[in-house]
Write an enzyme that holds these catalytic residues in place. Structure first.
Site, PDB file in Angstrom:
ATOM      1  CE  LYS A  31      51.645  33.807  35.844  1.00 45.64           C
ATOM      2  NZ  LYS A  31      51.477  35.095  35.069  1.00 45.64           N
ATOM      3  NE  ARG A 100      55.459  36.327  35.548  1.00 38.67           N
ATOM      4  CZ  ARG A 100      56.064  35.238  36.005  1.00 38.67           C
ATOM      5  NH1 ARG A 100      56.775  34.869  36.973  1.00 38.67           N
ATOM      6  NH2 ARG A 100      55.751  34.144  34.687  1.00 38.67           N
ATOM      7  N   GLY A 109      41.455  36.811  30.073  1.00 39.66           N
ATOM      8  CA  GLY A 109      40.851  38.360  30.476  1.00 39.66           C
ATOM      9  C   GLY A 109      41.407  39.032  31.568  1.00 39.66           C
ATOM     10  CG  MET A 111      46.476  43.782  33.222  1.00 38.63           C
ATOM     11  SD  MET A 111      47.144  45.179  34.581  1.00 38.63           S
ATOM     12  CE  MET A 111      48.831  44.494  34.933  1.00 38.63           C
ATOM     13  NE  ARG A 345      50.393  27.177  32.596  1.00 40.45           N
ATOM     14  CZ  ARG A 345      49.968  28.075  31.918  1.00 40.45           C
ATOM     15  NH1 ARG A 345      49.331  28.990  32.624  1.00 40.45           N
ATOM     16  NH2 ARG A 345      50.462  28.475  30.797  1.00 40.45           N
ATOM     17  CG  HIS A 461      21.419  29.625  18.495  1.00 41.75           C
ATOM     18  ND1 HIS A 461      21.395  29.237  17.376  1.00 41.75           N
ATOM     19  CD2 HIS A 461      20.266  29.393  19.141  1.00 41.75           C
ATOM     20  CE1 HIS A 461      20.087  28.296  17.160  1.00 41.75           C
ATOM     21  NE2 HIS A 461      19.534  28.623  18.215  1.00 41.75           N
ATOM     22  CB  SER A 788      14.399   2.921  36.163  1.00 41.89           C
ATOM     23  OG  SER A 788      15.280   3.586  35.151  1.00 41.89           O
ATOM     24  CB  CYS A 856      16.560   4.507  32.013  1.00 40.36           C
ATOM     25  SG  CYS A 856      15.064   5.328  32.551  1.00 40.36           S
ATOM     26  CE1 TYR A 876      19.371   0.710  35.534  1.00 37.88           C
ATOM     27  CE2 TYR A 876      19.058  -0.587  37.359  1.00 37.88           C
ATOM     28  CZ  TYR A 876      18.760   0.030  36.315  1.00 37.88           C
ATOM     29  OH  TYR A 876      17.349   0.099  35.912  1.00 37.88           O
TER      30      TYR A 876
HETATM   31  P1  ADP Z   1      51.222  34.733  31.448  1.00 38.57           P
HETATM   32  O1  ADP Z   1      50.697  34.516  32.596  1.00 38.57           O
HETATM   33  O2  ADP Z   1      50.760  35.591  30.195  1.00 38.57           O
HETATM   34  O3  ADP Z   1      52.327  33.629  30.667  1.00 38.57           O
HETATM   35  P2  ADP Z   1      53.711  35.836  32.787  1.00 38.57           P
HETATM   36  O4  ADP Z   1      53.548  36.592  34.225  1.00 38.57           O
HETATM   37  O5  ADP Z   1      54.082  34.478  32.604  1.00 38.57           O
HETATM   38  O6  ADP Z   1      52.451  36.115  31.639  1.00 38.57           O
HETATM   39  O7  ADP Z   1      54.569  36.792  31.965  1.00 38.57           O
HETATM   40  C1  ADP Z   1      54.748  36.776  30.645  1.00 38.57           C
HETATM   41  C2  ADP Z   1      56.156  36.725  29.919  1.00 38.57           C
HETATM   42  O8  ADP Z   1      57.074  37.502  30.762  1.00 38.57           O
HETATM   43  C3  ADP Z   1      56.625  35.250  29.994  1.00 38.57           C
HETATM   44  O9  ADP Z   1      57.239  34.965  29.007  1.00 38.57           O
HETATM   45  C4  ADP Z   1      57.364  35.413  31.343  1.00 38.57           C
HETATM   46  O10 ADP Z   1      58.404  34.179  31.695  1.00 38.57           O
HETATM   47  C5  ADP Z   1      58.343  36.596  31.319  1.00 38.57           C
HETATM   48  N1  ADP Z   1      58.511  37.219  32.551  1.00 38.57           N
HETATM   49  C6  ADP Z   1      57.786  37.255  33.524  1.00 38.57           C
HETATM   50  N2  ADP Z   1      58.506  37.919  34.627  1.00 38.57           N
HETATM   51  C7  ADP Z   1      59.646  37.990  34.230  1.00 38.57           C
HETATM   52  C8  ADP Z   1      60.884  38.360  34.801  1.00 38.57           C
HETATM   53  N3  ADP Z   1      60.805  38.709  36.096  1.00 38.57           N
HETATM   54  N4  ADP Z   1      62.076  38.117  34.241  1.00 38.57           N
HETATM   55  C9  ADP Z   1      61.984  38.126  32.767  1.00 38.57           C
HETATM   56  N5  ADP Z   1      60.951  37.622  32.154  1.00 38.57           N
HETATM   57  C10 ADP Z   1      59.776  37.564  32.755  1.00 38.57           C
HETATM   58 MG    MG Z   2      53.508  32.657  31.629  1.00 39.06          MG
END
Ligand code: ADP
Ligand code: MG
Ligand code: MG
Length: 904
Positions: A31, A100, A109, A111, A345, A461, A788, A856, A876
């Protein structure tokens, strides 16, 4: 104290967005690296900075923020404040930020993001004033902060906040959050604060810097959250990478109807089609757009709402695609008519979209064909080859689970393995439904068309065993309330009982009530030659054709097939097989030939034995003729009989009962008794380690000789018909060169005698499937014209696992524990079994330059394994007919990659 520590605090722990770029994912996380990239492209990204993964690593090592980090945060925060012209915590005009997480690989998982960090009781008023007296907006932002901070940083149960919000809406007589006014939201803030202090034993922190520091540390800590740890283990992501933390100036989509937030893809991630794909939600913040709190509108409608922002967004999307040279996914926010980019991304996509997009990008001149090959993979191609549910059907989608093993399965619901076996025996198609499965369910799983569970993930499983069997499986469908005792499922108010028909899609995880019609995949029809890429209406077929053609042109590794019959051989040839790498001969001893096998085993005299073999000879010769015809001009590796002979005789218990019953009736049981005592004599505790493979050939006189004669006579017969048969006779289970030498001496005599002037050439080689063979390959190569690798047995004997037993018994536990990421029978264990192959390949070729090398085992069709076989220099791979296209594609990819890395 700060001054004395300065000397040790030289590591740079923070990068401004202007300092980073997309190639710094290790340090800045995905990110952060992409936010930096967009910033440097001049796109409208709110200012911010990234705390590096190194800071996280240091924090996790010591349990405390590393020296200097606090000061660096202060420094970058001040710079951010200057840029924004606002101060964190300024009651009149506060700077707010989002915090973020963002690791190198996106991981479940980790945050969740906290927005609006910096607000408190005082600055909420200032925020309202700055927004032109918009009290509603300010209180909405504040309640969101307490909610997100409480839930993610302090682990306050999220439902309590949700509940309070629902309560406020109910009091107002509405279900729409927009109907809550400033006063309602102020009341909600009070309620949230009470929830917060009830669970944490403290007041909601009013000091903005404390909010920030606590959140940053919580992001670091989340690296070791249970779910993240488990995910990393399964995906083999190293445990010490750590996550970065992004601190970003807030922009607000919740300022009113001229604001909003959205997500978009630059192409359709489902089909790959070009166009505008996304969702937009006015007057909303952050996750609202994907959380389903209100109905979103399709992105196209933004054109009417805010044409300027819309046009700008489209321009940015095409710029990003050009820049990343791939499908991008995007998050954006519009604050009072001003567009802000919050994330991008390279986007995830379906298998079909991967092929279509790769081909489109070639057409658009953005990437070349080598790169297109890199953008797709064999697992995706395999997915496209499964039969699928017809798109136009009306059956109701009742729930969705995890697509754990692909395919489309339809059948009657049953709740026990026993019932599955019973109905399947009557010719019914059944779906075995359980909460979760265990090894006792195995027979039922084998009998069923598909398996559906309400619990457990991709490594449960059920999932592991189903994938091993190639059976359709949907697991973890937690909307299903499965009651095995009462034989019913409750799902969304409906009851499904035993015998009701359901359809499950192992790719998407979709579960339908009723029978959904199934149709063959277009891609298979193309491989079968039923659909030419020119007439196909589906752009997917054209894309697959284009990329496959390139892979074929590039690859060094040849692809053969495992086929035992003419029909299989023919199909594999249509799928592009360049020969047969494994023709098993077991089936040539079955059916009405069992009787001859019994005679052979019971023979007391040389004459009896010869008579039995002589009767088998023409039957087997005819089988080989059929196969050689289909493979005209291509090599065919025939493995001499491999399994323990008693597998061809009736089971011991059955025989014993028959003999006893017949004796009771006073019948003549001489023959049965002889058979019974032969079976007793041949009974082994560990048949897989017993009298099989080359050992049979050495112990039962004339058996291998008969097979060799049948093979060579068939080849000569084909030659007379003007075809070219290229038999390669393969001796199984050799562990010592002396075994092979003995068989070879006998075979060569027969070959010399039968071939005559027919021009037929016959090779003699061996399987390398016993670890000792791999380790003495230099000696064995003296007597072998080819090797083989039988990787099934090599894995079985290398690990000491019985392949027939372990997968259901304990592999799921091994996967859960991360002892291996994938079953070593599915993907080659490079470190162990792979090392045996490497040794054998090197020493074999050292002893006999140009020694032909193939593989094989099942691994021949496994994408990852194919790359390994390319790299060790095999000639092969051989795999089941259906896997041939997958192996062709991966062999091409392996070549493109090795060439690419040489020139780098
Ligand atoms: P995730 O990885 O779960 O997508 P994000 O970090 O992208 O989490 O953020 C969750 C939401 O908050 C997303 O919709 C993102 O666009 C929004 N967001 C993150 N940072 C900001 C910011 N500085 N201003 C406004 N919206 C934000
Ligand atoms: Mg996001
Ligand atoms: Mg999210």
């Amino acid at each position: 104290m700060v001054a004395t520590r300065k000397a040790t605090a030289e590591s740079k722990y923070i990068y401004d967005f202007a300092e980073g770029n997309k190639d710094l994912r290790d340090l800045l996380g995905g990110k952060g690296a992409n936010l930096a990239e967009m910033t440097n492209l001049g796109l409208p990204v709110p200012p911010g900075f990234t705390i590096t993964t190194e800071a996280c690593q240091a924090y996790l090592a010591t349990g405390a923020a590393p020296d200097g980090l606090a000061d660096q945060i202060t420094g970058y925060l001040t710079a951010l404040e200057d840029k924004m012209g606002k101060r964190l915590g300024d009651p009149a005009d506060p700077l707010l930020v989002s915090v973020r997480s963002g690791a190198k690989f996106s991981m479940p998982g980790m945050m969740e993001t906290v927005l609006n960090v910096g607000l408190n009781d005082a600055s909420v008023t200032g925020l309202a004033a700055q927004a032109g007296g918009n009290d509603r907006f300010a209180w909405d932002s504040y309640r969101r902060l307490i909610q997100m901070f409480g839930k993610t940083v302090c682990e306050v149960p999220g439902e309590e906040f949700e509940h309070a919000l629902d309560e406020a809406k109910r009091a107002k007589g509405t279900t729409n959050d927009l109907d809550l006014d400033a006063d309602d939201l102020r009341g909600l803030v009070d309620a949230y604060k009470k929830i917060f202090s009830k669970h944490t034993g403290r007041e909601f922190p009013q000091e903005p810097r404390e909010q920030l520091d606590l959140t940053v540390n919580a992001v670091f800590d989340s690296w070791n959250a249970d779910r993240a740890v488990l995910y990393r283990r399964q995906e083999r992501i190293p445990t010490d990478l750590g996550t970065a933390v992004n601190v970003v100036a807030m922009v607000f989509g919740n300022l009113g109807p001229d604001s909003g937030t959205g997500v978009a893809f630059t192409r359709d991630p489902a089909s790959g089609a070009q166009g505008i794909y996304g969702d937009y939600l006015a007057n909303a913040q952050g996750e609202d757009v994907v959380a389903g709190i209100r109905n979103t509108v399709p992105l196209q409608q933004l054109e009417e709402l805010d044409k300027r922002s819309y046009d700008e967004l489209l321009g940015i999307m095409s710029r990003l695609e050009e820049h990343y040279r791939d499908l991008c996914d995007i998050e954006f926010t519009i604050e009072r008519g001003k567009l802000w980019m919050l994330q991008t991304r390279v986007g995830k996509r379906t298998a079909a979209a991967a092929f279509v997009i790769a081909a489109q990008l070639v057409d658009e001149g953005i990437i070349d064909l080598d790169e297109a090959l890199h953008r797709v993979n064999g697992a995706q191609l395999a997915q496209l080859m499964f039969p699928r549910f017809d798109g136009d059907h009306t059956q109701e989608l009742v729930a969705r689970g995890i697509g754990a093993s692909p395919g489309a399965a339809v059948g009657k619901v049953v709740f026990t393995g026993a019932r599955a076996v019973e109905l399947a025996a009557q010719g019914e198609q059944v779906i075995l439904v359980r909460r979760e499965t265990n090894p006792d369910d195995l027979p039922g799983m084998i009998a069923a068309q598909g398996i559906l569970t309400s619990r457990g993930g991709k490594t449960s499983h059920a999932a592991v065993v189903a994938r091993g069997m190639g059976k359709t499986c949907v697991c973890g469908a937690d909307d299903l309330d499965v009651n095995v005792r009462e034989k019913r499922i409750l799902v969304r108010g409906q009851t499904v009982t035993e015998g009701d028909v359901v359809s499950i899609d192992g790719t998407t995880g979709n579960i339908y009530l009723g029978e959904v019609p199934v149709c063959p995949s277009e891609v298979v029809r193309y491989f079968e030659g039923e659909l030419s890429p020119q007439e196909a209406t589906d752009p997917l077929v054209a894309a697959v054709h284009r990329i496959m053609t390139h892979a074929d042109g590039l690859r060094r590794l040849r692809v053969r097939t495992n086929a035992d019959t003419g029909a299989d051989a023919a199909r594999a040839r249509r799928f592009g097989a360049e020969g047969i790498g494994l023709c098993r001969t077991e089936h040539m001893f079955l059916g009405d030939r069992r009787e001859l096998v019994e005679k052979l085993i019971l023979a007391r005299t040389e004459a009896d034995r010869s008579a039995a073999l002589a009767a088998l000879l023409p039957l087997q010769r005819a089988d080989f003729v059929e196969i050689f015809r289909e493979m005209d001009g291509l090599p065919v590796t025939v493995r001499l009989i491999d399994p323990p002979l008693h597998e061809f005789l009736p089971p011991l218990e059955e025989l014993a009962v028959n003999v006893a019953v017949a004796q009771e009736r006073g019948e003549d049981v001489a023959k049965e008794e002889a058979l019974l005592s032969a079976v007793r004599r041949m009974h082994e505790q560990n048949p897989m380690l017993g009298l099989r493979g080359v050992r049979l050939g050495l112990v039962i006189p004339g058996l291998f000789a008969m097979q060799v004669r049948a093979i060579v006579e068939a080849a000569v017969e084909c030659a007379r018909d003007g075809r070219v048969a290229k038999p390669e006779i393969m001796v199984p289970l050799v562990g010592a060169v002396q075994e092979l030498e003995t068989v070879r001496a006998e075979a060569e005599k027969i070959i010399a005698e039968v071939v005559g002037d027919s021009g037929v050439e016959v090779l003699i080689g061996t399987m390398i499937e016993v670890p000792r063979a791999a380790l003495t390959a230099g000696q064995i190569a003296e007597a072998a014209q080819f090797f083989s690798f039988g990787t099934n047995d090599l894995t079985q004997m290398g690990w000491g696992f019985s392949r027939d037993d372990v997968e259901g018994a304990f592999f799921w536990r091994y996967l859960e524990l991360g002892i291996f990421g994938i079953s070593p029978f599915e993907s080659i264990d490079v470190d162990g079994v792979g090392r045996l192959i490497r040794i054998a390949a090197q020493e074999g070729r050292a002893a006999r330059p140009g020694l032909k090398l193939g593989i094989c085992g099942e691994h021949g069709g496994d994408p990852e394994s194919v790359h390994f076989f390319h790299e060790v220099g095999l000639d092969y791979v051989s795999c089941s007919p259906f896997r041939v296209p997958v192996a062709r594609l991966e062999a091409g990819r392996a070549m493109a990659e090795s060439v690419g890395s040489d020139s780098r």
